[in-house]
Each structure stands twice: as C-alpha cells, then as structure tokens.
Scaffold this motif. Structure first.
Motif, short mmCIF file in Angstrom:
data_model
loop_
_atom_site.label_atom_id
_atom_site.label_comp_id
_atom_site.label_asym_id
_atom_site.label_seq_id
_atom_site.Cartn_x
_atom_site.Cartn_y
_atom_site.Cartn_z
N GLN A 133 0.77 -1.33 0.03
CA GLN A 133 0.03 -0.06 0.03
C GLN A 133 0.81 1.27 -0.09
OE1 GLN A 133 -3.34 0.25 2.77
NE2 GLN A 133 -3.46 -1.94 2.94
N HIS A 134 1.91 1.05 0.82
CA HIS A 134 2.79 2.38 0.87
C HIS A 134 3.62 2.58 -0.48
CE1 HIS A 134 3.50 2.16 5.26
NE2 HIS A 134 2.34 2.59 5.16
N HIS A 135 3.91 1.41 -1.33
CA HIS A 135 4.38 1.63 -2.70
C HIS A 135 3.37 2.21 -3.60
CE1 HIS A 135 6.63 0.97 -6.02
NE2 HIS A 135 6.07 0.12 -6.75
N ARG A 136 2.06 1.85 -3.43
CA ARG A 136 0.99 2.42 -4.12
C ARG A 136 0.82 4.08 -4.03
NH1 ARG A 136 -3.01 -0.51 -6.32
NH2 ARG A 136 -2.30 -2.24 -4.74
N ASP A 137 1.17 4.43 -2.96
CA ASP A 137 1.15 5.68 -2.84
C ASP A 137 2.36 6.41 -3.22
OD1 ASP A 137 1.07 8.50 -1.05
OD2 ASP A 137 2.62 8.01 -0.17
N ILE A 138 3.91 5.89 -3.22
CA ILE A 138 4.92 6.37 -3.78
C ILE A 138 4.44 6.43 -5.57
CG2 ILE A 138 7.08 5.78 -4.56
CD1 ILE A 138 6.95 6.90 -1.88
N VAL A 139 3.87 5.30 -5.84
CA VAL A 139 3.72 5.18 -7.58
C VAL A 139 2.68 6.45 -7.75
CG1 VAL A 139 2.65 4.04 -9.19
CG2 VAL A 139 4.04 2.84 -7.66
N SER A 140 1.87 6.64 -6.97
CA SER A 140 0.90 7.83 -7.20
C SER A 140 1.65 9.24 -7.27
CB SER A 140 -0.16 7.92 -6.08
OG SER A 140 -1.16 8.94 -6.24
N GLN A 141 2.68 9.24 -6.31
CA GLN A 141 3.48 10.51 -6.07
C GLN A 141 4.13 10.54 -7.51
OE1 GLN A 141 5.51 11.44 -2.54
NE2 GLN A 141 4.03 9.77 -1.43
N LEU A 142 4.91 9.42 -8.07
CA LEU A 142 5.62 9.54 -9.52
C LEU A 142 4.75 9.94 -10.41
CD1 LEU A 142 7.98 6.46 -8.51
CD2 LEU A 142 8.73 8.78 -8.41
N THR A 143 3.69 9.58 -10.38
CA THR A 143 2.72 9.62 -11.54
C THR A 143 2.44 11.07 -11.65
OG1 THR A 143 1.71 7.40 -11.40
CG2 THR A 143 0.41 8.87 -12.43
N THR A 144 2.15 11.76 -10.67
CA THR A 144 1.90 13.28 -10.45
C THR A 144 3.20 13.97 -11.11
OG1 THR A 144 0.45 13.05 -8.51
CG2 THR A 144 1.35 15.19 -9.00
N LYS A 145 4.39 13.57 -10.69
CA LYS A 145 5.64 14.10 -11.22
C LYS A 145 5.96 13.80 -12.52
CE LYS A 145 8.07 14.37 -6.73
NZ LYS A 145 9.28 13.93 -6.08
N LEU A 146 5.97 12.62 -12.98
CA LEU A 146 6.40 12.12 -14.41
C LEU A 146 5.13 11.98 -15.23
CD1 LEU A 146 8.94 9.45 -12.91
CD2 LEU A 146 9.16 11.74 -13.59
N GLY A 147 4.00 11.85 -14.98
CA GLY A 147 2.84 11.39 -16.06
C GLY A 147 2.92 9.67 -16.22
N THR A 148 1.68 9.32 -16.47
CA THR A 148 1.43 7.92 -16.48
C THR A 148 2.31 7.05 -17.27
OG1 THR A 148 -1.03 8.39 -15.94
CG2 THR A 148 -0.58 6.19 -16.77
N ASP A 149 2.58 7.46 -18.55
CA ASP A 149 3.37 6.81 -19.46
C ASP A 149 4.86 6.85 -19.09
OD1 ASP A 149 1.25 6.23 -21.06
OD2 ASP A 149 1.48 8.10 -22.28
N LYS A 150 5.38 8.05 -18.51
CA LYS A 150 6.75 7.91 -18.31
C LYS A 150 7.03 7.20 -17.11
CE LYS A 150 8.18 12.16 -20.54
NZ LYS A 150 9.03 13.53 -20.17
N VAL A 151 5.82 7.23 -16.10
CA VAL A 151 6.28 6.25 -14.77
C VAL A 151 6.29 4.90 -15.00
CG1 VAL A 151 3.90 6.31 -13.81
CG2 VAL A 151 5.75 6.73 -12.24
N GLN A 152 5.37 4.59 -15.97
CA GLN A 152 5.38 2.92 -16.14
C GLN A 152 6.69 2.40 -16.90
OE1 GLN A 152 3.02 0.41 -15.33
NE2 GLN A 152 2.62 2.10 -13.70
N GLN A 153 6.97 3.49 -17.91
CA GLN A 153 8.47 3.07 -18.32
C GLN A 153 9.62 2.94 -17.28
OE1 GLN A 153 8.89 5.98 -21.43
NE2 GLN A 153 7.08 5.44 -22.51
N HIS A 154 9.45 4.11 -16.41
CA HIS A 154 10.62 3.99 -15.35
C HIS A 154 10.36 2.77 -14.35
CE1 HIS A 154 13.27 5.89 -12.53
NE2 HIS A 154 12.37 5.71 -11.47
N LEU A 155 9.40 2.39 -13.82
CA LEU A 155 9.23 1.34 -12.90
C LEU A 155 9.59 0.07 -13.84
CD1 LEU A 155 5.89 2.45 -11.24
CD2 LEU A 155 8.13 2.71 -10.34
N ASN A 156 9.42 -0.26 -15.16
CA ASN A 156 9.31 -1.10 -15.78
C ASN A 156 11.04 -1.73 -15.64
OD1 ASN A 156 7.10 -1.12 -18.30
ND2 ASN A 156 6.87 -1.53 -16.16
#
Length: 352
Positions: A133-156
């Motif tokens: 759940q904490h990671h889900r919160d971090i991903v949400s923060q990263l999505t706000t910073k990077l955008g949906t497409d870029k954050v997925q490319q990054h996390l992959n």
C-alpha cells in the motif's frame, strides 16, 4: 572432500575476502525494497514496538551510526545497492520527505511478515500488504511528477527486492503462545497459505509496474541462536523442525518464480536461496552472536558489542553481522554456485 565441506570453504572464502564495493553508474534506475528486519533501515524507529535498532551497539560499524538497521553495519540489500552502482543507500519510506523517490524506497519493517498479525506481539509493524500500500502511494506521487506513461516506463526498469517471510515462522507459527497458526495449519498447509498470500502482493506490484523481481528465500531459521536457545533439544546445533518448515515455503516460492515467469507478460523473476549458510564450526549458541541480548533476542541498548565482529556470524540472537551480509549479498548479486540463485543471479537480471 564432501559437498557440504566444499560449500563451507566457499563461505569462508567470501567471508574473509575484500569487503569493499565500488559504486558507479547505477545498473537500474531505481530499487524498491520490501521485507523485514533483515532489510529495515529505519521504518520502525517511530513505531510503538520493541522491534527497534536505532541505538548502539547497532550501527557501530555503519558510517551514520545507529539508523534502525538490525546489524553492526550494512544490511545485505545495502551492499546489493552498492553492487548495483548506487552512490547512496535507498531511504526508508518513513524518511522519504524531500528525497528523490524516483530512485527507490525501502519499505521493510522489523518483525513484519506476509501475514498481517505476524510480529504484533512485539508492537506495531508494517506487514507486506501495508508495504505494498505504501508503494502504491509512492507510485501515485511519481505519476503526478512524471505522468502515467513515463512512470510506467521508469518502473518497468527498476529492481524489486523482496525478502520477507522469516517472521511468519519465528514470530508467528513457532510462537503458539501468541498465535493460533500452529494449531490451524500443518507445516505443509501453512507454507501453501503463505505462498498464496505472498503471490497476491507480488502480483499487485506487477500491476503497479514492477517487472524485475528478486525474491529472497527464507533462512535456516532453526540455526538462529535465539531458536537454538529457546527450542533446541539435547544440545542440538539447529532446530531441524523449524528449518524444514521454512524450506517448504522456499519450495513454494521457487515454484512461484517458475509460474510467474510464464504467466506475467514482460516480467522476470529470480529466486535467491538463503538457506545456505551453515555455522557448524561454532559449538555454542553464545559463540554465534556478538552483543549482549535481552530476553527478546535484541541487543541491550548502549551496551558494548564484541571486538571481533567479523568473526561472529550473528550480531544479536537473530540478525547476521555485516560480514555475513556481505557474503549473502555478493552471492545473490553474482552467484558463485549455480544452486544459489535461480534461474539467474541479480547481475544477470538487471541486464535484461
């Protein structure tokens, strides 16, 4: 020379070889860490729990002193972080304010397990499910910073390190005075139930963008000094019943690696066999550990530790010294024996 002797010689070679890691350009853009006290770097410091290590002698060999790490120096994942080329340790989730979360977060919590109730007789902890759940919160923060497409490319491209489950035995199944799991499950049933719950959390991480997973197996928990002193019989060096029960979970975990490598598109999983270290040249549980420990197996605050810390496999009655962490980290990163990692080691995984 039999196989076990050869393995022990390999252990000695790694334990007394160079202890330094060279940092450079990180081999992955980020590292996310899930686990228990073997990986905790400060998430328990402000929790209402006995499972804390933010005082001396913990951290006696760590540059920053006591930080909440349950050892004298670096944890295994700290060393893996350096082997991956990072020039800093991954910050704990509790201290992520103002840090660059895009480089990774450590969610590990001392006493935590796969099951929510594990370790709670000691107080608060952050279970595997809550860490996700904490990671889900971090991903949400990263999505706000990077955008949906870029954050997925990054996390992959990131490495997800998961080392949890030891406490589901040490601080749950084999503590029938606190938890009913021992009477509700056989060891076979319990291993399967744990693996099913574990797999759901791992799949949640996959759905959040994780693709590279290093899943760390359970240790020879019956050979931990605390277990020998409390559950050992007839001067036994290990409590075989406990190690055998944990090995059942390891078999389920290795099978999960095979299954998810086939089922989850684009993902790659490896299994690291931690049930490897043997301490057969130490005759007494007290010779294994380095600090004066309390009834719960943790160090007495501000008591001096032993001088020859590099000669002791355990720092307190549960946790390995930095010297042992160095060995396990190096084997996980670049396996000297094919059976230690499956189907490849971390250094190979991060290149994919």
């Amino acid at each position: 020379m039999d196989r076990e002797t050869k393995l022990w010689l390999v252990v000695l070679f790694f334990l007394f070889s160079a202890t330094y890691c060279v940092v450079g350009v990180p081999q992955v853009p980020c590292l996310f860490i899930f686990g228990d006290s073997l990986s905790d770097s400060g998430n328990n410091n402000n929790l209402n729990t006995e499972a804390k290590a933010n005082f001396m002698p913990y951290g006696v060999d760590f540059p920053a002193g006591p930080t909440g790490r349950f050892t004298n120096g670096r944890t295994s994942v700290d060393i893996i972080t350096q082997l991956l080329g990072f020039d800093h340790f991954i910050p704990p989730y509790a201290n992520t304010n103002g840090t660059d979360i895009a480089l990774g977060v450590n969610y590990a919590s001392g006493a935590a397990g796969i099951r929510n109730e594990t370790g709670t007789h000691m107080g608060e902890d952050i279970s595997f499910g809550l860490q996700v759940q904490h990671h889900r919160d971090i991903v949400s923060q990263l999505t706000t910073k990077l955008g949906t497409d870029k954050v997925q490319q990054h996390l992959n491209k990131c490495l997800y390190y998961v080392n949890i489950g030891n406490n589901d035995y040490l601080n749950n199944y084999f503590l029938p005075e606190h938890y009913p799991s021992n009477s509700n499950y056989t060891t076979e049933q319990y291993a399967i139930a744990l693996a099913i719950e574990y797999s759901t959390y791992v799949k949640d991480l996959y759905e959040l963008g994780a693709r590279k997973f290093s899943l760390i197996g359970l240790n020879l928990i019956g050979c931990i000094p605390y277990e020998i002193s409390t559950h050992g019989k007839n001067d036994s060096m290990c409590v075989q019943e406990e190690s055998q029960a944990a090995q059942l979970f390891n078999e389920e975990l290795k099978a999960l690696v095979d299954r998810y490598n086939k089922e989850l598109v684009g993902a790659k999983f490896i299994y690291v066999n931690s049930a490897f270290m043997k301490y057969s040249n130490f005759k007494l549980p007290d010779s294994l550990k380095c600090c004066k420990d309390k009834e719960n197996g943790l160090c007495f605050p501000n008591e001096e530790s032993c001088i020859g810390r590099h000669l002791h496999p355990f720092f307190d009655a549960f946790h390995p010294t930095e010297k042992v962490n160095l060995f396990t980290a190096r084997c996980a990163y670049s396996s000297p024996i094919p059976t230690y990692t499956y189907p490849m080691d971390i250094s190979q995984l991060v290149k994919l």
